[in-house]
Design a protein around this motif. Structure first.
Motif, PDB file in Angstrom:
ATOM      1  N   SER A 228       1.176  -1.285  -0.021  1.00 42.03           N
ATOM      2  CA  SER A 228      -0.166  -0.089  -0.098  1.00 42.03           C
ATOM      3  C   SER A 228       0.826   1.475   0.065  1.00 42.03           C
ATOM      4  CB  SER A 228      -1.154  -0.159   1.157  1.00 42.03           C
ATOM      5  OG  SER A 228      -2.210   1.622   1.193  1.00 42.03           O
ATOM      6  N   LEU A 229       1.300   1.765  -1.460  1.00 38.09           N
ATOM      7  CA  LEU A 229       2.027   3.007  -1.081  1.00 38.09           C
ATOM      8  C   LEU A 229       2.025   3.471  -2.079  1.00 38.09           C
ATOM      9  CD1 LEU A 229       5.421   0.429  -2.070  1.00 38.09           C
ATOM     10  CD2 LEU A 229       4.050   1.269   0.081  1.00 38.09           C
ATOM     11  N   ARG A 230       1.603   5.042  -2.000  1.00 36.42           N
ATOM     12  CA  ARG A 230       2.054   5.793  -2.489  1.00 36.42           C
ATOM     13  C   ARG A 230       3.296   6.897  -3.520  1.00 36.42           C
ATOM     14  NH1 ARG A 230      -0.292  10.917  -2.174  1.00 36.42           N
ATOM     15  NH2 ARG A 230       0.842  11.232   0.142  1.00 36.42           N
ATOM     16  N   LEU A 231       3.490   7.239  -4.884  1.00 40.59           N
ATOM     17  CA  LEU A 231       4.481   7.573  -4.967  1.00 40.59           C
ATOM     18  C   LEU A 231       4.925   9.099  -5.379  1.00 40.59           C
ATOM     19  CD1 LEU A 231       7.963   7.093  -5.271  1.00 40.59           C
ATOM     20  CD2 LEU A 231       7.391   7.127  -8.080  1.00 40.59           C
ATOM     21  N   VAL A 232       5.004  10.419  -5.103  1.00 38.04           N
ATOM     22  CA  VAL A 232       5.111  11.710  -5.381  1.00 38.04           C
ATOM     23  C   VAL A 232       6.060  12.219  -5.874  1.00 38.04           C
ATOM     24  CG1 VAL A 232       2.967  11.609  -4.279  1.00 38.04           C
ATOM     25  CG2 VAL A 232       4.824  12.217  -2.872  1.00 38.04           C
ATOM     26  N   ASN A 233       6.014  13.301  -6.790  1.00 40.79           N
ATOM     27  CA  ASN A 233       6.983  14.095  -7.233  1.00 40.79           C
ATOM     28  C   ASN A 233       7.348  15.198  -6.278  1.00 40.79           C
ATOM     29  OD1 ASN A 233       8.561  16.255  -8.156  1.00 40.79           O
ATOM     30  ND2 ASN A 233       8.087  15.213 -10.432  1.00 40.79           N
ATOM     31  N   ASN A 234       8.667  15.040  -5.458  1.00 46.49           N
ATOM     32  CA  ASN A 234       8.418  15.886  -4.594  1.00 46.49           C
ATOM     33  C   ASN A 234       8.362  18.050  -5.201  1.00 46.49           C
ATOM     34  OD1 ASN A 234       9.201  13.775  -3.063  1.00 46.49           O
ATOM     35  ND2 ASN A 234      11.741  14.434  -3.134  1.00 46.49           N
ATOM     36  N   LEU A 235       8.375  18.508  -6.122  1.00 44.68           N
ATOM     37  CA  LEU A 235       8.264  19.567  -6.725  1.00 44.68           C
ATOM     38  C   LEU A 235       6.828  19.646  -6.810  1.00 44.68           C
ATOM     39  CD1 LEU A 235      10.663  20.123  -9.407  1.00 44.68           C
ATOM     40  CD2 LEU A 235      10.969  20.583  -7.245  1.00 44.68           C
ATOM     41  N   GLU A 236       5.999  18.612  -6.431  1.00 41.35           N
ATOM     42  CA  GLU A 236       4.518  18.654  -6.779  1.00 41.35           C
ATOM     43  C   GLU A 236       3.649  18.180  -5.218  1.00 41.35           C
ATOM     44  OE1 GLU A 236       3.125  16.174  -9.643  1.00 41.35           O
ATOM     45  OE2 GLU A 236       4.608  17.519 -11.377  1.00 41.35           O
ATOM     46  N   VAL A 237       4.802  18.466  -3.876  1.00 35.15           N
ATOM     47  CA  VAL A 237       3.711  17.833  -3.189  1.00 35.15           C
ATOM     48  C   VAL A 237       3.668  19.250  -2.077  1.00 35.15           C
ATOM     49  CG1 VAL A 237       3.605  16.193  -3.007  1.00 35.15           C
ATOM     50  CG2 VAL A 237       5.494  17.256  -1.874  1.00 35.15           C
ATOM     51  N   GLY A 238       3.059  19.690  -1.751  1.00 31.07           N
ATOM     52  CA  GLY A 238       2.642  20.290  -0.364  1.00 31.07           C
ATOM     53  C   GLY A 238       1.788  20.184   1.014  1.00 31.07           C
ATOM     54  N   SER A 239       1.784  20.263   2.447  1.00 27.08           N
ATOM     55  CA  SER A 239       1.021  19.408   3.173  1.00 27.08           C
ATOM     56  C   SER A 239       0.377  20.615   4.151  1.00 27.08           C
ATOM     57  CB  SER A 239       2.114  19.740   4.316  1.00 27.08           C
ATOM     58  OG  SER A 239       3.197  20.978   4.755  1.00 27.08           O
ATOM     59  N   ILE A 240      -0.465  20.182   4.861  1.00 30.13           N
ATOM     60  CA  ILE A 240      -1.347  20.821   5.706  1.00 30.13           C
ATOM     61  C   ILE A 240      -1.083  20.581   7.068  1.00 30.13           C
ATOM     62  CG2 ILE A 240      -3.723  20.292   6.363  1.00 30.13           C
ATOM     63  CD1 ILE A 240      -4.376  19.061   3.856  1.00 30.13           C
ATOM     64  N   SER A 241      -1.468  21.023   8.051  1.00 30.65           N
ATOM     65  CA  SER A 241      -1.279  21.232   9.328  1.00 30.65           C
ATOM     66  C   SER A 241      -2.298  21.602  10.083  1.00 30.65           C
ATOM     67  CB  SER A 241       0.882  21.687   9.484  1.00 30.65           C
ATOM     68  OG  SER A 241       0.796  22.516   9.380  1.00 30.65           O
ATOM     69  N   GLY A 242      -2.437  22.031  11.482  1.00 28.59           N
ATOM     70  CA  GLY A 242      -3.240  22.218  12.616  1.00 28.59           C
ATOM     71  C   GLY A 242      -3.295  21.910  13.535  1.00 28.59           C
ATOM     72  N   GLU A 243      -4.228  22.078  14.688  1.00 29.84           N
ATOM     73  CA  GLU A 243      -4.767  22.059  16.390  1.00 29.84           C
ATOM     74  C   GLU A 243      -5.375  21.377  16.209  1.00 29.84           C
ATOM     75  OE1 GLU A 243      -3.999  25.634  18.157  1.00 29.84           O
ATOM     76  OE2 GLU A 243      -2.104  25.910  17.791  1.00 29.84           O
ATOM     77  N   VAL A 244      -5.423  20.560  17.470  1.00 37.28           N
ATOM     78  CA  VAL A 244      -6.909  19.752  17.614  1.00 37.28           C
ATOM     79  C   VAL A 244      -7.254  20.208  19.352  1.00 37.28           C
ATOM     80  CG1 VAL A 244      -8.243  17.740  17.910  1.00 37.28           C
ATOM     81  CG2 VAL A 244      -7.073  18.276  16.413  1.00 37.28           C
ATOM     82  N   ASP A 245      -8.242  20.467  19.712  1.00 34.38           N
ATOM     83  CA  ASP A 245      -8.534  21.142  21.028  1.00 34.38           C
ATOM     84  C   ASP A 245      -8.356  19.755  21.561  1.00 34.38           C
ATOM     85  OD1 ASP A 245      -9.419  21.580  23.667  1.00 34.38           O
ATOM     86  OD2 ASP A 245     -10.106  23.608  22.419  1.00 34.38           O
ATOM     87  N   TYR A 246      -8.292  18.961  21.840  1.00 32.96           N
ATOM     88  CA  TYR A 246      -8.526  17.256  22.406  1.00 32.96           C
ATOM     89  C   TYR A 246      -9.109  17.184  23.951  1.00 32.96           C
ATOM     90  CZ  TYR A 246      -8.104  12.553  24.374  1.00 32.96           C
ATOM     91  OH  TYR A 246      -8.113  11.206  25.111  1.00 32.96           O
ATOM     92  N   GLY A 247      -8.780  18.746  24.500  1.00 35.89           N
ATOM     93  CA  GLY A 247      -9.630  18.534  26.052  1.00 35.89           C
ATOM     94  C   GLY A 247     -10.569  18.716  25.071  1.00 35.89           C
ATOM     95  N   THR A 248     -11.231  19.611  25.191  1.00 32.68           N
ATOM     96  CA  THR A 248     -12.910  20.010  25.030  1.00 32.68           C
ATOM     97  C   THR A 248     -13.157  18.651  23.800  1.00 32.68           C
ATOM     98  OG1 THR A 248     -12.233  22.778  24.699  1.00 32.68           O
ATOM     99  CG2 THR A 248     -14.736  21.275  24.008  1.00 32.68           C
TER     100      THR A 248
END
Length: 303
Positions: free
Chosen positions: A177-197
């Motif tokens: 179960s693999l993906r191959l991506v071109n490094n020039l064509e990728v970005g990312s998503i980041s964020g926060e989760v208020d787990y306590g609430t």
């Protein structure tokens, strides 16, 4: 990285470059290729150690480019999260142009997993044909002429490892179960989760994960290796590094485009349909731009 996953992602620009160029002596055009490995994480294990012994690339002409390592490259894939990666090959010269298959060769005797509830036990991990034909990725990708093209193999542990339930001599099986991506064509998503609430309002089994789906307005579903067409591209665990109740996550190596993300703190059996019992929160659409990180809205969403 819903579904119709594009396993190999390459740009039209790279295709145009690959069509040009040639060797200085008039022979076939060549280019250099680099391939790294990363992990789309799992929640069940604390260690997933894989020993890679080589890599093979098949050109559209049928010719194979093979690189056998002098010593196995052994990594705990769970260390390769949030954008981290390790090199399999670097700047290796190969025929330029279209390739149709990539194979990773694995030493099964030195590959194993460790479960969270058995921290001192190394469980065997079988890779069918791992040492002979290897883990296979089929599809089209391009190595550009007269330059280096960098790829990353996203090793999706949460989908790849299954329990053979007495059908194998090994404790677990590793599926391709693999993906191959071109490094020039990728970005990312980041964020926060208020787990306590969230934990005050929901029956949380653990700190949870953010599920990433390709496309907009996708209805969140669980990971189910028996129904991969409807599942997430990846599930990224959240962590509270500062012990302040705010957990963070990063989903990396995503090809440019639109995604749906959603959070759950219910455990997910990757070999069963758990969608009816799982509660998702903070579902939102996020656009990824190549070379950039996109900050998602906090979870739970603030009105």
């Amino acid at each position: 990285m819903k579904r119709s996953i594009q396993i190999f992602a390459v740009s039209a620009l790279a295709a145009g470059i690959a069509a040009c160029g040639g060797s200085s002596d008039g022979g076939p055009a060549t280019g250099s290729v680099s391939v790294d490995v990363t992990d789309a994480p799992t929640m069940e294990f604390t260690e997933v150690t894989i020993a890679f012994t080589g890599i093979r690339l098949q050109h559209k002409s049928g010719e194979w480019e093979e690189f056998t390592f002098d010593e196995a490259k052994v990594w705990n894939l769970l260390d390769l999260q949030g954008g981290a990666s390790e090199p399999l090959i670097t700047d290796e010269e190969v025929l330029a142009g279209n390739y149709k298959e990539l194979r990773l060769l694995v030493d099964t005797e030195n590959s194993y997993v460790v479960q969270k509830d058995q921290p001192d036990v190394e469980l065997s991990l079988a890779v069918p044909s791992g040492e002979q034909s290897g883990l296979k990725l089929k599809g089209d990708f391009i190595v550009a002429a007269d330059t280096t093209t960098d790829f990353t193999v996203d090793f999706d542990v949460s989908k790849a490892i299954v329990n053979p339930q007495g059908k194998s001599l090994a404790d677990y099986l590793l599926r391709p179960s693999l993906r191959l991506v071109n490094n020039l064509e990728v970005g990312s998503i980041s964020g926060e989760v208020d787990y306590g609430t969230i934990n005050q309002e929901a029956a949380c089994d653990y700190e949870g994960a953010v599920y990433v789906y390709q496309g907009t307005d996708v209805t969140p579903t669980d990971i189910n290796v028996n129904d991969e067409e409807s599942g997430p591209l990846m599930a990224v665990p959240v962590s509270d590094d500062d012990n302040d109740g705010i957990h963070t996550y990063t989903a990396a190596f995503l090809t440019e485009g639109n995604y749906t993300i959603s959070y759950t703190c219910q455990l997910d059996d990757n070999e069963a349909d758990d969608s009816a019992t799982m509660e998702f929160q903070g579902t939102q659409n996020v656009s990824v731009v190549a070379g950039e990180n996109t900050e998602a809205q906090p979870i739970p969403l603030v009105p």
